[in-house]
Design a protein around this motif. Structure first.
Motif, mmCIF file in Angstrom:
data_model
loop_
_atom_site.group_PDB
_atom_site.id
_atom_site.type_symbol
_atom_site.label_atom_id
_atom_site.label_comp_id
_atom_site.label_asym_id
_atom_site.label_seq_id
_atom_site.Cartn_x
_atom_site.Cartn_y
_atom_site.Cartn_z
ATOM 1 N N LEU A 97 0.821 -1.210 0.000
ATOM 2 C CA LEU A 97 0.000 0.000 0.000
ATOM 3 C C LEU A 97 0.858 1.263 0.000
ATOM 4 N N SER A 98 1.994 1.227 0.687
ATOM 5 C CA SER A 98 2.881 2.396 0.664
ATOM 6 C C SER A 98 3.490 2.592 -0.729
ATOM 7 N N ILE A 99 3.778 1.505 -1.421
ATOM 8 C CA ILE A 99 4.276 1.618 -2.798
ATOM 9 C C ILE A 99 3.187 2.172 -3.710
ATOM 10 N N VAL A 100 1.950 1.749 -3.520
ATOM 11 C CA VAL A 100 0.842 2.266 -4.328
ATOM 12 C C VAL A 100 0.679 3.774 -4.108
ATOM 13 N N ILE A 101 0.860 4.234 -2.875
ATOM 14 C CA ILE A 101 0.786 5.675 -2.600
ATOM 15 C C ILE A 101 1.870 6.411 -3.379
ATOM 16 N N LYS A 102 3.092 5.883 -3.373
ATOM 17 C CA LYS A 102 4.191 6.515 -4.116
ATOM 18 C C LYS A 102 3.925 6.488 -5.624
ATOM 19 N N ILE A 103 3.352 5.396 -6.125
ATOM 20 C CA ILE A 103 3.006 5.314 -7.554
ATOM 21 C C ILE A 103 1.950 6.356 -7.892
ATOM 22 N N HIS A 104 0.973 6.517 -7.025
ATOM 23 C CA HIS A 104 -0.070 7.517 -7.275
ATOM 24 C C HIS A 104 0.514 8.925 -7.274
ATOM 25 N N GLU A 105 1.457 9.189 -6.380
ATOM 26 C CA GLU A 105 2.100 10.501 -6.356
ATOM 27 C C GLU A 105 2.902 10.751 -7.629
ATOM 28 N N ALA A 106 3.531 9.701 -8.148
ATOM 29 C CA ALA A 106 4.379 9.864 -9.337
ATOM 30 C C ALA A 106 3.582 9.933 -10.633
ATOM 31 N N THR A 109 -2.272 8.119 -10.904
ATOM 32 C CA THR A 109 -3.266 7.058 -11.060
ATOM 33 C C THR A 109 -2.736 5.768 -10.438
ATOM 34 N N ILE A 110 -3.656 4.845 -10.176
ATOM 35 C CA ILE A 110 -3.238 3.526 -9.702
ATOM 36 C C ILE A 110 -3.729 2.426 -10.637
ATOM 37 N N GLU A 111 -4.128 2.822 -11.849
ATOM 38 C CA GLU A 111 -4.526 1.860 -12.877
ATOM 39 C C GLU A 111 -3.294 1.456 -13.682
ATOM 40 N N MET A 112 -3.018 0.151 -13.739
ATOM 41 C CA MET A 112 -1.821 -0.337 -14.429
ATOM 42 C C MET A 112 -1.818 0.038 -15.904
ATOM 43 N N ASP A 113 -2.967 -0.031 -16.561
ATOM 44 C CA ASP A 113 -3.034 0.292 -17.988
ATOM 45 C C ASP A 113 -2.610 1.736 -18.247
ATOM 46 N N GLU A 114 -3.089 2.652 -17.422
ATOM 47 C CA GLU A 114 -2.728 4.056 -17.585
ATOM 48 C C GLU A 114 -1.262 4.295 -17.262
ATOM 49 N N ILE A 115 -0.730 3.621 -16.264
ATOM 50 C CA ILE A 115 0.685 3.772 -15.908
ATOM 51 C C ILE A 115 1.571 3.284 -17.054
ATOM 52 N N ILE A 116 1.199 2.176 -17.670
ATOM 53 C CA ILE A 116 1.969 1.654 -18.807
ATOM 54 C C ILE A 116 1.946 2.639 -19.963
ATOM 55 N N LYS A 117 0.783 3.261 -20.231
ATOM 56 C CA LYS A 117 0.700 4.272 -21.298
ATOM 57 C C LYS A 117 1.579 5.472 -20.986
ATOM 58 N N ILE A 118 1.521 5.931 -19.734
ATOM 59 C CA ILE A 118 2.344 7.083 -19.337
ATOM 60 C C ILE A 118 3.824 6.762 -19.480
ATOM 61 N N ARG A 119 4.220 5.588 -19.061
ATOM 62 C CA ARG A 119 5.633 5.205 -19.163
ATOM 63 C C ARG A 119 6.074 5.042 -20.613
ATOM 64 N N SER A 120 5.210 4.543 -21.477
ATOM 65 C CA SER A 120 5.591 4.386 -22.888
ATOM 66 C C SER A 120 5.721 5.742 -23.569
ATOM 67 N N VAL A 121 4.881 6.713 -23.186
ATOM 68 C CA VAL A 121 5.006 8.063 -23.739
ATOM 69 C C VAL A 121 6.300 8.706 -23.240
#
Length: 125
Positions: A97-106, A109-121
């Motif tokens: 849960l603490s890692i999810v908080i850091k992912i949301h801050e960065a 979002t906490i949706e994997m699909d959106e994070i993958i899109k952001i990282r690919s861009v």
């Protein structure tokens, strides 16, 4: 399949069903919180399975007392091991849960699909 056999093994069947529900949740949801909940469900199924292994019908608690000749005891080892497992599971959940908080801050979002899109861009730039 005999109905009596199902009733006698209901703990094992319940543990298998819980594990499959947790695995399904982890594999099909892209939300990280839902994945953590799925992992917790799988952990709970493992606890149920191991505690069920130590149970014997008609057995007494493993407390020192005089029991007549053919007395059975419940095996305390699986329950003791699961206490350690519960502590590990809670700490892994807190860490996740603490890692999810850091992912949301960065990523916002906490949706994997959106994070993958952001990282690919970001990697294309």
């Amino acid at each position: 399949m005999n109905f009596k056999m199902i009733i006698e093994n209901i703990n094992y069947i319940g543990a298998m069903i819980l594990f499959v529900i947790g695995l399904y949740t982890v594999l099909t949801h892209s939300n990280l919180i839902k994945k953590i909940i799925g992992i917790n469900i799988m952990e709970t199924s493992v606890f149920l399975f191991f505690v069920s292994i130590g149970y014997r019908k008609g057995a007494a608690a493993p407390i020192y007392e005089s029991i007549s000749g053919d007395g059975f005891f419940v095996n305390p080892l699986p329950a003791a091991l699961m206490l350690t497992g519960i502590v590990v599971a809670v700490s892994i959940t807190a860490f996740s849960l603490s890692i999810v908080i850091k992912i949301h801050e960065a990523y916002g979002t906490i949706e994997m699909d959106e994070i993958i899109k952001i990282r690919s861009v970001e990697s294309d730039e």
